[in-house]
Motif scaffolding. Structure first.
Motif, mmCIF file in Angstrom:
data_model
loop_
_atom_site.group_PDB
_atom_site.id
_atom_site.type_symbol
_atom_site.label_atom_id
_atom_site.label_comp_id
_atom_site.label_asym_id
_atom_site.label_seq_id
_atom_site.Cartn_x
_atom_site.Cartn_y
_atom_site.Cartn_z
ATOM 1 N N THR A 27 0.815 -1.212 0.000
ATOM 2 C CA THR A 27 0.000 0.000 0.000
ATOM 3 C C THR A 27 0.854 1.270 0.000
ATOM 4 O OG1 THR A 27 -0.165 -0.011 2.414
ATOM 5 C CG2 THR A 27 -1.914 -1.158 1.176
ATOM 6 N N SER A 28 2.181 1.122 0.060
ATOM 7 C CA SER A 28 3.090 2.270 0.042
ATOM 8 C C SER A 28 3.157 2.867 -1.361
ATOM 9 C CB SER A 28 4.489 1.845 0.467
ATOM 10 O OG SER A 28 4.478 1.325 1.776
ATOM 11 N N PRO A 29 3.517 4.153 -1.483
ATOM 12 C CA PRO A 29 3.637 4.779 -2.803
ATOM 13 C C PRO A 29 4.683 4.071 -3.668
ATOM 14 C CG PRO A 29 3.681 6.435 -1.082
ATOM 15 C CD PRO A 29 3.748 5.108 -0.401
ATOM 16 N N SER A 66 -0.468 3.498 -5.073
ATOM 17 C CA SER A 66 0.216 2.496 -4.262
ATOM 18 C C SER A 66 0.785 1.422 -5.190
ATOM 19 C CB SER A 66 -0.757 1.861 -3.273
ATOM 20 O OG SER A 66 -1.709 1.071 -3.974
ATOM 21 N N LEU A 67 1.684 0.636 -4.655
ATOM 22 C CA LEU A 67 2.291 -0.442 -5.446
ATOM 23 C C LEU A 67 1.225 -1.423 -5.921
ATOM 24 C CD1 LEU A 67 5.011 -1.659 -6.413
ATOM 25 C CD2 LEU A 67 4.917 -3.093 -4.383
ATOM 26 N N HIS A 109 9.232 -10.067 -2.377
ATOM 27 C CA HIS A 109 8.006 -10.385 -1.637
ATOM 28 C C HIS A 109 7.175 -9.159 -1.278
ATOM 29 C CE1 HIS A 109 9.555 -14.418 -1.423
ATOM 30 N NE2 HIS A 109 10.675 -13.942 -0.888
ATOM 31 N N TYR A 110 7.220 -8.128 -2.117
ATOM 32 C CA TYR A 110 6.358 -6.969 -1.898
ATOM 33 C C TYR A 110 4.971 -7.225 -2.455
ATOM 34 C CZ TYR A 110 10.501 -4.269 -0.662
ATOM 35 O OH TYR A 110 11.633 -3.812 -0.074
ATOM 36 N N LEU A 111 4.929 -7.856 -3.621
ATOM 37 C CA LEU A 111 3.638 -8.113 -4.257
ATOM 38 C C LEU A 111 3.798 -9.244 -5.260
ATOM 39 C CD1 LEU A 111 0.682 -7.105 -4.590
ATOM 40 C CD2 LEU A 111 1.499 -5.720 -6.480
ATOM 41 N N GLU A 112 3.032 -10.312 -5.058
ATOM 42 C CA GLU A 112 3.049 -11.409 -6.011
ATOM 43 C C GLU A 112 1.657 -12.023 -6.080
ATOM 44 O OE1 GLU A 112 5.171 -15.100 -4.615
ATOM 45 O OE2 GLU A 112 5.864 -13.708 -3.088
ATOM 46 N N LEU A 113 1.386 -12.629 -7.203
ATOM 47 C CA LEU A 113 0.089 -13.262 -7.404
ATOM 48 C C LEU A 113 0.115 -14.671 -6.837
ATOM 49 C CD1 LEU A 113 -0.715 -12.157 -11.064
ATOM 50 C CD2 LEU A 113 -1.538 -11.157 -8.933
ATOM 51 N N PRO A 114 -1.060 -15.255 -6.617
ATOM 52 C CA PRO A 114 -1.086 -16.652 -6.173
ATOM 53 C C PRO A 114 -0.335 -17.532 -7.174
ATOM 54 C CG PRO A 114 -3.265 -15.675 -5.991
ATOM 55 C CD PRO A 114 -2.388 -14.675 -6.698
ATOM 56 N N GLY A 115 0.405 -18.462 -6.657
ATOM 57 C CA GLY A 115 1.218 -19.311 -7.517
ATOM 58 C C GLY A 115 2.649 -18.787 -7.609
ATOM 59 N N GLY A 116 2.921 -17.665 -6.962
ATOM 60 C CA GLY A 116 4.274 -17.130 -6.910
ATOM 61 C C GLY A 116 4.739 -16.456 -8.184
ATOM 62 N N VAL A 117 3.826 -15.888 -8.968
ATOM 63 C CA VAL A 117 4.225 -15.218 -10.206
ATOM 64 C C VAL A 117 4.160 -13.701 -10.027
ATOM 65 C CG1 VAL A 117 3.503 -17.119 -11.709
ATOM 66 C CG2 VAL A 117 1.896 -15.298 -11.180
ATOM 67 N N SER A 118 4.856 -13.014 -10.891
ATOM 68 C CA SER A 118 4.875 -11.556 -10.886
ATOM 69 C C SER A 118 3.478 -11.015 -11.179
ATOM 70 C CB SER A 118 5.856 -11.068 -11.949
ATOM 71 O OG SER A 118 5.682 -9.716 -12.226
ATOM 72 N N ALA A 119 3.196 -9.837 -10.632
ATOM 73 C CA ALA A 119 1.880 -9.227 -10.838
ATOM 74 C C ALA A 119 1.620 -8.900 -12.308
ATOM 75 C CB ALA A 119 1.760 -7.965 -9.996
ATOM 76 N N LEU A 120 2.674 -8.680 -13.090
ATOM 77 C CA LEU A 120 2.519 -8.366 -14.518
ATOM 78 C C LEU A 120 2.942 -9.536 -15.391
ATOM 79 C CD1 LEU A 120 3.759 -4.666 -14.572
ATOM 80 C CD2 LEU A 120 1.442 -5.546 -14.320
ATOM 81 N N HIS A 121 2.786 -10.732 -14.867
ATOM 82 C CA HIS A 121 3.229 -11.939 -15.562
ATOM 83 C C HIS A 121 2.687 -12.051 -16.988
ATOM 84 C CE1 HIS A 121 4.343 -16.065 -16.298
ATOM 85 N NE2 HIS A 121 3.074 -16.389 -16.456
ATOM 86 N N GLY A 122 1.457 -11.721 -17.235
ATOM 87 C CA GLY A 122 0.857 -11.894 -18.553
ATOM 88 C C GLY A 122 0.936 -10.684 -19.461
ATOM 89 N N LEU A 123 1.593 -9.615 -19.023
ATOM 90 C CA LEU A 123 1.674 -8.397 -19.829
ATOM 91 C C LEU A 123 2.541 -8.641 -21.061
ATOM 92 C CD1 LEU A 123 1.006 -5.333 -20.018
ATOM 93 C CD2 LEU A 123 3.184 -4.933 -18.867
ATOM 94 N N GLU A 124 1.979 -8.363 -22.217
ATOM 95 C CA GLU A 124 2.705 -8.558 -23.472
ATOM 96 C C GLU A 124 3.393 -7.265 -23.888
ATOM 97 O OE1 GLU A 124 3.087 -11.310 -25.458
ATOM 98 O OE2 GLU A 124 2.104 -12.497 -23.900
#
Length: 181
Positions: A27-29, A66-67, A109-124
């Motif tokens: 939730t930090s900037p 926020s992040l 470990h600031y932000l990750e999706l379930p399954g341990g992937v990056s939040a932008l994993h599917g971004l093309e």
């Protein structure tokens, strides 16, 4: 290009940075994470400037704050789509820099999706068009050598040496001009 290294960071500064990193959460900037990311990447000066410019621009994107909000795939896709107006290479670089930032956030470990992937994993990242530049054919090189023979004597030797340098090394024109002799 030679890579320059900075002086070692004093122990007190490392402790301060570690403490600051512990106080950040999703939730930090986003800007707090960007500076830590750039320090951790240990990039060459020009690369660091590019990363900083793109990531700060991304942080100023209206939906970011926020992040957690900034690393939403839909927001990132909208930002990359806006970059396409400035060219496909700009959009590609922007997408890759933001994805790299998201991967770093996941790794720390600031932000990750379930399954341990990056939040932008599917971004093309948009594809950059393949260059249509081709090497000169033998006939074209013969025409160049013939044109060089038409140069006045005082310039002919220098022009031939310049073309030989370009052919032998594969340097671009500006790179050859910038050589320190």
């Amino acid at each position: 290009m030679a890579r320059t290294f900075t002086a070692p960071i004093p122990r007190a500064e490392l402790s301060r940075r570690k403490l600051a990193s512990l106080m950040r959460d999703k939730t930090s900037p986003t800007i707090l994470f960007i500076e830590a990311f750039l320090i951790a990447k240990n990039l060459a000066p020009k690369s660091a400037r590019d990363y900083r410019r793109y990531l700060r621009e991304y942080d100023r994107f209206p939906e970011c704050g926020s992040l957690e909000k900034a690393l939403d795939r839909d927001i990132a896709a909208a930002w990359v789509a806006g970059l396409k107006d400035r060219g496909p290479a700009v959009a590609h670089n922007g997408a890759m820099y933001v994805k790299s930032f998201a991967s770093w956030c996941k790794k720390n470990h600031y932000l990750e999706l379930p399954g341990g992937v990056s939040a932008l994993h599917g971004l093309e990242a948009p594809k950059v068009p393949i260059s249509r530049r081709q090497a000169f054919t033998d006939d074209q090189m013969d025409a160049i050598w013939g044109a060089l023979e038409l140069f006045p004597n005082k310039d002919r030797a220098r022009a031939k040496a310049y073309v030989k340098l370009l052919c032998a090394t594969g340097l671009r024109k500006n790179e050859a001009r910038q050589l320190a002799l």
